[in-house]
Motif scaffolding. Sequence first.
Motif, mmCIF file in Angstrom:
data_model
loop_
_atom_site.group_PDB
_atom_site.id
_atom_site.type_symbol
_atom_site.label_atom_id
_atom_site.label_comp_id
_atom_site.label_asym_id
_atom_site.label_seq_id
_atom_site.Cartn_x
_atom_site.Cartn_y
_atom_site.Cartn_z
ATOM 1 N N VAL A 1 1.034 -0.973 -0.104
ATOM 2 C CA VAL A 1 0.062 0.049 0.140
ATOM 3 C C VAL A 1 1.005 1.211 0.027
ATOM 4 C CG1 VAL A 1 -1.722 1.204 1.092
ATOM 5 C CG2 VAL A 1 -1.796 -1.156 1.223
ATOM 6 N N PRO A 2 1.091 1.893 -1.214
ATOM 7 C CA PRO A 2 2.173 3.052 -1.043
ATOM 8 C C PRO A 2 1.709 4.235 -0.222
ATOM 9 C CG PRO A 2 0.580 3.071 -3.049
ATOM 10 C CD PRO A 2 0.243 1.701 -2.228
ATOM 11 N N GLU A 3 2.641 5.017 0.334
ATOM 12 C CA GLU A 3 2.559 6.066 0.883
ATOM 13 C C GLU A 3 2.116 6.069 2.546
ATOM 14 O OE1 GLU A 3 0.421 7.117 -2.189
ATOM 15 O OE2 GLU A 3 2.612 7.256 -3.167
ATOM 16 N N ASN A 4 1.979 4.575 3.005
ATOM 17 C CA ASN A 4 1.236 4.381 4.254
ATOM 18 C C ASN A 4 2.485 4.123 5.278
ATOM 19 O OD1 ASN A 4 -1.030 5.116 4.073
ATOM 20 N ND2 ASN A 4 -2.011 2.863 4.266
ATOM 21 N N VAL A 5 3.760 3.944 4.665
ATOM 22 C CA VAL A 5 4.693 3.409 5.509
ATOM 23 C C VAL A 5 5.925 4.257 5.672
ATOM 24 C CG1 VAL A 5 6.305 1.588 5.980
ATOM 25 C CG2 VAL A 5 4.137 1.028 4.837
ATOM 26 N N PRO A 6 6.261 4.748 6.945
ATOM 27 C CA PRO A 6 7.449 5.663 6.868
ATOM 28 C C PRO A 6 8.679 5.222 6.543
ATOM 29 C CG PRO A 6 6.252 5.587 9.035
ATOM 30 C CD PRO A 6 5.766 4.557 8.225
ATOM 31 N N GLU A 7 9.548 5.989 6.056
ATOM 32 C CA GLU A 7 10.746 5.158 5.510
ATOM 33 C C GLU A 7 11.678 4.421 6.719
ATOM 34 O OE1 GLU A 7 13.072 5.635 2.881
ATOM 35 O OE2 GLU A 7 11.432 5.778 1.845
ATOM 36 N N GLN A 8 12.268 3.220 6.426
ATOM 37 C CA GLN A 8 12.899 2.581 7.612
ATOM 38 C C GLN A 8 12.123 1.995 8.707
ATOM 39 O OE1 GLN A 8 16.646 1.972 7.428
ATOM 40 N NE2 GLN A 8 15.854 2.782 5.461
ATOM 41 N N TRP A 9 10.637 2.104 8.586
ATOM 42 C CA TRP A 9 9.867 1.605 9.633
ATOM 43 C C TRP A 9 9.829 0.197 9.758
ATOM 44 C CZ3 TRP A 9 5.765 -2.041 8.839
ATOM 45 C CH2 TRP A 9 4.813 -1.904 9.953
ATOM 46 N N PRO A 10 9.967 -0.456 10.864
ATOM 47 C CA PRO A 10 9.733 0.235 12.184
ATOM 48 C C PRO A 10 11.176 0.669 12.611
ATOM 49 C CG PRO A 10 9.411 -2.087 12.408
ATOM 50 C CD PRO A 10 9.839 -1.723 10.847
ATOM 51 N N VAL A 11 11.428 1.826 13.515
ATOM 52 C CA VAL A 11 12.635 2.167 13.952
ATOM 53 C C VAL A 11 12.889 1.471 15.253
ATOM 54 C CG1 VAL A 11 14.329 4.275 14.078
ATOM 55 C CG2 VAL A 11 12.311 4.308 12.440
ATOM 56 N N LYS A 12 11.916 2.029 16.053
ATOM 57 C CA LYS A 12 11.890 1.283 17.375
ATOM 58 C C LYS A 12 11.527 -0.065 17.492
ATOM 59 C CE LYS A 12 9.621 5.307 18.512
ATOM 60 N NZ LYS A 12 9.228 6.319 18.755
ATOM 61 N N GLY A 13 10.267 -0.240 17.339
ATOM 62 C CA GLY A 13 9.783 -1.708 17.448
ATOM 63 C C GLY A 13 8.724 -1.795 18.640
ATOM 64 N N GLU A 14 7.974 -0.495 18.842
ATOM 65 C CA GLU A 14 7.209 -0.622 19.875
ATOM 66 C C GLU A 14 5.766 -1.329 19.410
ATOM 67 O OE1 GLU A 14 6.144 3.406 20.622
ATOM 68 O OE2 GLU A 14 8.102 3.892 21.691
ATOM 69 N N LEU A 15 4.953 -2.137 20.156
ATOM 70 C CA LEU A 15 4.049 -2.817 19.898
ATOM 71 C C LEU A 15 2.768 -2.313 20.573
ATOM 72 C CD1 LEU A 15 5.196 -6.500 19.380
ATOM 73 C CD2 LEU A 15 3.778 -5.241 17.785
ATOM 74 N N GLU A 16 1.677 -2.183 20.165
ATOM 75 C CA GLU A 16 0.357 -1.984 21.037
ATOM 76 C C GLU A 16 -0.983 -2.784 20.387
ATOM 77 O OE1 GLU A 16 -2.122 1.473 22.660
ATOM 78 O OE2 GLU A 16 -0.483 1.884 21.398
ATOM 79 N N PHE A 17 -1.376 -3.784 21.141
ATOM 80 C CA PHE A 17 -2.612 -4.359 21.007
ATOM 81 C C PHE A 17 -3.799 -3.431 21.443
ATOM 82 C CE2 PHE A 17 0.282 -7.725 20.463
ATOM 83 C CZ PHE A 17 -0.169 -8.604 19.388
ATOM 84 N N ARG A 18 -4.739 -2.896 20.761
ATOM 85 C CA ARG A 18 -5.707 -2.243 21.227
ATOM 86 C C ARG A 18 -7.182 -2.950 21.117
ATOM 87 N NH1 ARG A 18 -4.066 3.247 18.025
ATOM 88 N NH2 ARG A 18 -1.898 3.698 19.018
ATOM 89 N N GLN A 19 -7.769 -3.303 22.238
ATOM 90 C CA GLN A 19 -9.099 -3.978 22.350
ATOM 91 C C GLN A 19 -8.986 -4.884 21.026
ATOM 92 O OE1 GLN A 19 -11.551 -0.603 22.510
ATOM 93 N NE2 GLN A 19 -10.961 -0.400 24.566
ATOM 94 N N TYR A 20 -8.104 -5.810 21.023
ATOM 95 C CA TYR A 20 -7.992 -6.644 19.878
ATOM 96 C C TYR A 20 -8.534 -8.096 19.704
ATOM 97 C CZ TYR A 20 -5.792 -8.923 15.792
ATOM 98 O OH TYR A 20 -5.944 -9.407 14.568
ATOM 99 N N SER A 21 -9.545 -8.272 18.991
ATOM 100 C CA SER A 21 -10.238 -9.712 18.937
ATOM 101 C C SER A 21 -9.956 -10.174 17.486
ATOM 102 C CB SER A 21 -11.720 -9.739 19.203
ATOM 103 O OG SER A 21 -11.798 -8.868 20.416
ATOM 104 N N ALA A 22 -10.045 -11.674 17.466
ATOM 105 C CA ALA A 22 -9.529 -12.224 15.977
ATOM 106 C C ALA A 22 -10.482 -13.382 15.903
ATOM 107 C CB ALA A 22 -8.412 -12.150 15.804
ATOM 108 N N ARG A 23 -10.801 -13.933 15.047
ATOM 109 C CA ARG A 23 -11.410 -15.314 14.572
ATOM 110 C C ARG A 23 -10.473 -15.965 13.364
ATOM 111 N NH1 ARG A 23 -16.350 -12.708 14.140
ATOM 112 N NH2 ARG A 23 -17.159 -13.783 16.103
ATOM 113 N N TYR A 24 -10.436 -17.033 13.040
ATOM 114 C CA TYR A 24 -9.643 -17.614 11.888
ATOM 115 C C TYR A 24 -10.630 -17.590 10.715
ATOM 116 C CZ TYR A 24 -5.795 -19.635 14.229
ATOM 117 O OH TYR A 24 -4.314 -19.536 14.791
ATOM 118 N N ARG A 25 -11.976 -17.933 10.962
ATOM 119 C CA ARG A 25 -12.765 -17.608 9.667
ATOM 120 C C ARG A 25 -14.251 -17.236 10.268
ATOM 121 N NH1 ARG A 25 -10.832 -22.771 8.597
ATOM 122 N NH2 ARG A 25 -13.017 -23.833 8.752
#
Length: 1486
Positions: free
Chosen positions: A1232-1256
Motif C-alpha cells: 500500500v503506497p505512502e502508508n509506511v514511513p521510511e525505515q519503518w519500524p525504527v523502534k519496535g514498539e507494539l500495542e494491541f488495542r482491544q484486539y479480537s480475532a477469529r480464523y474464519r
Amino acid sequence: MSTLWTCRGDPEGWTPASRIRPFDLTPCFEEGAVLSPLLAAFVLFAGASCWVIRSRDVRTRSRKSLWVLRSKLILLALACAASCANLILILATHRSVVFIASYVLEIAALLVAPVLVSLNHHRTRASSSIILLFWPLYTLGVLVWARTSLTISPVALLPVVIIRCTVTLLGLAAFAVECYGPEFATEDRPEYFVKGHVESPLLTANIFSKWSFMWMDTLMQKGASEYITEDDLPALLPHDEAGQLGDRLKKAMNKHSSLWVSLFVAYGGPYMFALGLKLAQDALAFLQPQLLRWLLAYISTYQTSKASDGTPPTVFEGFAVAALMFGASLIQTVVLHQYFQHCFETGMRVRSGLVTAIYQKALVLSNDGRSSASGDIVNLMSVDAMRLQDLCTYGLIAISGPFQITLAFVSLYNILGWPAFVGVAIMIVSIPLNTLIARFLKRLQEKQMKNRDKRTRLMSDLLANIRSIKLYAWENAFIRWVSEVRNNQELRMLRKIGIVTSLNTSMWSGIPLLVAFSSFAVGAYTSGTPLTSDKIFPAISLYMLLQFPLTMFSMVTSNIIEAMVSVKRLSTFFDSDELQPDVRQTVTKDNVEHGDTVVSIVNGEFRWTKDSPSPALEDINLTIRKGELVGILGRVGAGKTSLLSAIIGEMRRTDGEVKVVGSISYAPQNPWIMGASIRDNILFSHKYDEEFYNLVLDACALRPDLALLASGDMTEVGEKGITLSGGQRARVALARAVYARADIVILDDVLAALDSHVAKHVFDHVVGPNGLLASKARIVVTNSIHFLKQFHQILYMRRGVILECGTYTELVSNNQTELYKLIKGHGNLGASLTSGMSTPFITGFSATPSSGSDTAAGSKEDLTEEKLETVDKTLIRRKSFGKAVLDDALPTRAASDGPTKEHSEQGRVKREVYLRYVEAASRTGFGAFIVATVLQQVASLLGNNTLRAWGEHNRQAGDNAGAGVYLLGYGLFSLSSVILGTAAAIIIWVLCSIRSARRLHDAMLNAIMHAPLTFFELTPTGRILNLFSRDTYVVDMILARVIQNSVRTLCVTAMIVVVIGYSFPLFLIAVPPLTWFYARVMIYYLSTSRELKRLDAVSRSPIFAWFSESLNGLSTIRAFGQQQLFISNNERRVDRNQICYLPSISVNRWLAVRLEFVGSTIIFVAAVLSIVALVTTGVDAGLVGFVLSYALNTTGSLNWLVRSASEVEQNIVSVERILHYIELAPEAPWEVPENVPEQWPVKGELEFRQYSARYRPELDLVLKDINVKIAASEKIGIVGRTGSGKSSLLLSLFRIIEPASGTICIDGVDITKVGLHDLRSAISIVPQSPDLFEGTIRDNIDPTGASSDAEIWVALEQTHLKSFVETLQGGLDAMVREGGSSLSSGQRQLLCFARALLRKSKILVLDEATSAVDLDTDRAIQEIIRGPQFAHVTMLTIAHRVNTILESDRVLVLDAGKVVEFDSPKNLLANKQSAFHSLAVEAGLA
C-alpha cells in the motif's frame, strides 16, 4: 449315405453365382455352402456351450421367468416338429431338393436348441448369444434360398418352402422371447447393490445390447433428466477391480524382467482379440469403395444399355447393392466400437494395475529409492500411467495401419492399374521423413517432461511451505522461480513443439492429395482406357481412407515414443532400491510376557543409503524387555531418530543382527496426521473400543482440545493436520501409538511440542511407570531431563554411537558421564526441572498433583492412598485390554475428500468460459484461424468438382484427351487447401494456444499466491497440484488440438450437407428427421458425458492426495505394519475412479454407434435416391459418385463432430477450474503506497488495542479483547496451555488472521493500513515447524537473494551451523532435499534462526523455536538471543521451557484467548496466587 452329401438335380453344380438367372446364386451353393455350414456350426457351438454351462450353479427363478422358458421350449418344439414333417414330406414324395443334408442338420439343430435354452435359462444371467446370432443369420439364408427355389420351380418346391419358412418364423418367435433374458422379477436377481453401487448392467446384457451399448440407456435417460451423481453409476465387474488387476501385474512382473512383457502377459488377452476385430473392420472399410464402384458401374451400364435400347440389368441388383452397402456399414460400426471398447478397457486395466503396483512399490522404497522426490512419484502415477493408457487406446494402429495401407494399394491397383504405384512411391518416400520428425519431436517431448517435472516439484515445495512463504513475505521469489521455469523453459519448448506438430499434420494431409494428383496425371497420359467417374471416385475415397492410417500413424508413433519414455521411467522406479527385507528378524507373538526381550540389537551397523561413506550408526548393542522404559538422549544429529528407524526397519543393516518380538507402534518426531477425522487418525484402522478410546483421550490430554472443536473427535483435519496446533498434532500422533496397544511403543521426542504441565500429564498417564503403557516396552527419545529418574535404562548417543548406557542412578553417580554433566549444566541435581517448559498449571487438568519434590534426582514420590487405588484399577483394566484389532470392513466410498468438497460445476460449461479462453488467446488469432479453415474446405470442394467434370468429359469423349486443364485446376486447388491448412494449424498452435497457456497459468499462480492462508488449510495440496499439472497440461497441449479438430470437422460436415442437398434436392427431405435424431442423441450424450467426465476428474484427485499423504507417512505406516491396509484403501480409491471412468468411455461408444447408424442411413438414402432417379429420369454416374464419395465421409464427420465438440467441452472444464481458482478471494494487498514511513519500524514498539480475532467468519473468536502495550526492545515471554491462543497472537501480528475488532500498532502505525509485504518484511519469525524446500542452503536461508555470502556465513556461525555446512559438498550450494529431509529436526530449526538473524528486523517472534533442540544447542541459542545482536530488538517468545523466559522483561499469560496476567516474572513469582507462580513451582523454579 453318399446321397446325403451330394448335390442332386441342378445342372450348375457347386458354382456360387448362377450363369442362367441374372443376379442370383445356385441352389447347391445356397443349401450346401450357406445353410448347412451354418446349421453344423450351430450344433457344434451349442453343444460346447451346454458342456461349459452345465457345471455352474442352478439359480432360483420366479414363476414369470419359468413361464417365459416354457413358451420358448414350446416354440422350439413346434419348429422341430415342422422340420421333421418337412423331411418326411421330401423323402415320401421324392421332391427334387438339391442337398438333403441341410434338412437333417436342421432337425439336429432344433434338437440341441431346447437343451441349450433350458440350461442357459437356469444357470446364467443373460440370453444365449448363440441362439440370438443363429436365427437372424439363418432367416437371411432361408430368404435367399426361397427366392431362388421359387424362381426355379414355383410349383414343386412350394410346400417345402412354406414349411421351411414356418420353421424359421417359429424360430424367430423363440428368438424374440430369448432377447429378454432369464431375469424378470426381483427374486431372479441376486443382490442388486455391490459395494454401494448398482450392479453392472453388463452382467445381464445380451449380445445385441452389448453391441449397440443399449445397456447404457438407463444411465443416459437419467443423465438427460437430472445431474448424475456417483451413486447412480454401476459397479465394476469383479475382474476389473484394482486389487485383482494389481495382482495380475505383480505375478507377471515376478516372471518377466521387462515391463512391456509383464503388461502384455497381464492384460494382453482382450487386446489381441481387439486386434482381430480391428483387422476385420479394416477389411470392411475397404469393401465400401468396392461396393461404390459396383454401384457406379451398374449405373453406367444401365445408362449405356438404355441409350442403345439394350436390356438393362435388373433394378433389384441396384437396390441389393445399396442394401449391401447399408449392411456392411452397420457391421463395420459394431466391430469398430467393440474394438474401441476393448482397447479402452485394456487401457483402464493397465492404468489401474500400474497405479496399484506403483503404490505398492512406494510402500517398500528404501531411503535410496526415495531419492526421487514425491512430486516425481506422483507424476509416474498421473502422467506416465496415463500415457500407457493412451497408448492402449490407439496403439493397435501400429499394426492395423500397415494392413490398411496394403489393402488400399491392392484395391487401387484393381481400379487404376500401374499408375496407382506412383502414389505408393510418394508415400514410401514420406515415411522416413515422418520418422525423422517423430524422432525430433520425441527429443522435444523428453525435455518438456523434465521441465514439467521441475515445475511440479517447485509447486509441491511451494505448497508444502506456504505457511513460511507467507510469514516471510517470500511470495515474489517463488513466483519468480516458477515463472522462470514456466515461461522461459516450458513455453519456449511448447512453441517449438507446436510448430513441428502443425507442419507434421499439414504434411500428412497434403500427401494423399499429392498421391491422387500424381496417380491421375500418370494414368491420364499413359493408359489407353478413359478415367471415368467409376474409377476416379472410388480411387479418391480409397486415398481418403489412406489418410487416416497415415495421420494416425504419426500420432501413434509419438504415442509409442512417449510410452517408451514412460516405461523406461516406470522400470527405473520398479527397479529402484527397496527396504532390506532381512534388516531385522520379526517374531509375531500374540502374548508377550512381562520381562521378555522384545528388541535386541547385537553389534549393529546401519546406513541410510547404500553408498554412504560412513555408517549412520555403528557398534550398537541394545536389549529391551517388555515393561521397560528406555530413554535415548543426545545432541542434534547424534543419531537418535536413526536408532529408532533401525528398530522399525527403515535403515540398511550392514553388520550385526536385529530381532524384534511382537507388534510395534510409533509416533514420529514430526507427527504425521492424515486428512481424515481425529477419531480415524487415532484409531488408525483399528476397531473402535469405546472404553479404551476414552482412556486414551484422557491420558493424552485431548479432551479439552476436542471440547473446543465443533464436531469433537469427528472433526475433519486438513491435509497434514493443518487445522491443529503443533501440540495437538503431537498428541494425536501419540494417542494413535497408545491406542494400537502394541508390545513395543516407540516415541520420537513427542513431549517436545507440548506445554510443561501437559507434558507432565502425558508422561504420568501414558509413558511413566503408572501410565497406560506401563506394561509395554517404551522407547522414548527425549531432549528434556525432567523425567529421567523414572526411566529403567538410559542411552546417551553421539555421532551414531551409544556412548553410555545404564540406569539413571549408575550414570548420575559417576561424575565423568555425559548425563551427569548434562544434568549438572541444566539445573541442580537436587531439584532439576521436572518440566523446563512453560505454561500455568491449570488445576483439575492433571490427575497427579505435583509437588516440588517430584524431581529427577529427588526423593521417592509420595503416593497417596487414592492414587494407588486408581493405578491398581488401571492395571486391572489394562490386563483386560487385548491388542487393538484391525478393522477391514471399510466402505468403497473411501475416506472423505478433505475438509472441503472439490469445486465442481454442474450443467453446461458457461459461454463465458469459452469467451474468456478466446480472450486469453486473442480474438484476431481465432478469427484468422476460422477463416483459414473455411477456405481450406472450399478449395478442396472445388478440387473434387474439377475431377467430376473431368470424369464426365472422359466418358463422353471415350479417351483421356484434354486432361491438362483439368489436372492443372485440381492441382492448384489441392495445393491451396494444404497451404491454408498449415496456416490454420500454425495460427492456433503458436499464436493462440501458447498465449492462453501463459496468461492462464500466470493468473492462476498469482491468484494462489495471493490467497489467504486459510485457503491452503482447507484445500488439499493434491488438489492444487492437480490443477498445476493435469489441468495446465490440458490447456498447454490438448485444448488447441481439440478446438482445431472441431472447427475443421464442422466445416467438413457443412460441406457434405451442401453437396448432397445441391445435387439431390430430394435428400433435403431426409435432413430434418435426421437432424432431429442427431440433436436428441447429442443432448442425451452431452449432458451425461459432461457429468461423467467431471466425476472422473473429481474422483481422480483423491488417488493423488492419498498417494502423497501415504508418501509423507511411510515410516509410520511401515512401523504399524499397515501396508496391506493402505494398499487396499488405495485400491478402493482407484476403483472409485474407474467406476466413474468406465461409463465415461462407454458413453462415447453409445453415441458413436447411434451416429454411425445415422451416417449409414444417409448413405442408404442417397444410394436409393440415385437408383430411383436413374430408373425414372436418368442420372449421370459422375454426379452419383461425387455425392456418394461425400456421403461415405458423413459417418466419420458426424461422429467426429460430436466427439470433438464434447472433447472441447470436456477439456474446457480445465479452463473452468483454472478460472475458478483465478477468482479466489485474495488477502489484503501486498503493497500500500505512502502508508509506511521510511525505515519503518525504527523502534519496535507494539500495542494491541482491544484486539479480537477469529480464523474464519463462521468460527468462534480465538483472541478476545486484548489490550497490551510493549515498549521498544522489550523481551516478552508468552505462556498458556495448548490452544490458549499463543500462536494465534503471533499470526495476528502478521495479519495471517485479520482483526474482528480493534487493531495492532507498530511504532504508532496501524498495521491494518500497511501492505502485507511491508508488514511481514518488518518482522522476523522462527516458526514452530521449520519449513525447508528443495534447493541450495543459500536459497533456503535467503530466497530473495538480498544478502551477501559473507553475511550468510556470519549468520550460520552465530547459529552454530557453520562447521556443519562446511562439511557438506558445495558449502552454501549444497542441495537440501524435498522438505529438508536431508537435515535433522534440530538443524532445520537452527537454519530458521539463521534466516531471522539475516533479516535484522526490529521485531523478532520465536514460536516454540527450540522445541526440537537438545539442551546444549538450546543454551547456545539462548546465548544468541540474549547477545548483542538482539539487544535492540523487541522479542516475543512462546516457550515450553520456563527457564528460557524467566529472564524476559515481562511475561504474558494467556488462557482461552484472554490475557490473564502481564507483568515481570519477578512480580508474578512473588504473588503466590498467580498462574505463573503455580507453573514455576511445578517447574521447581520457585
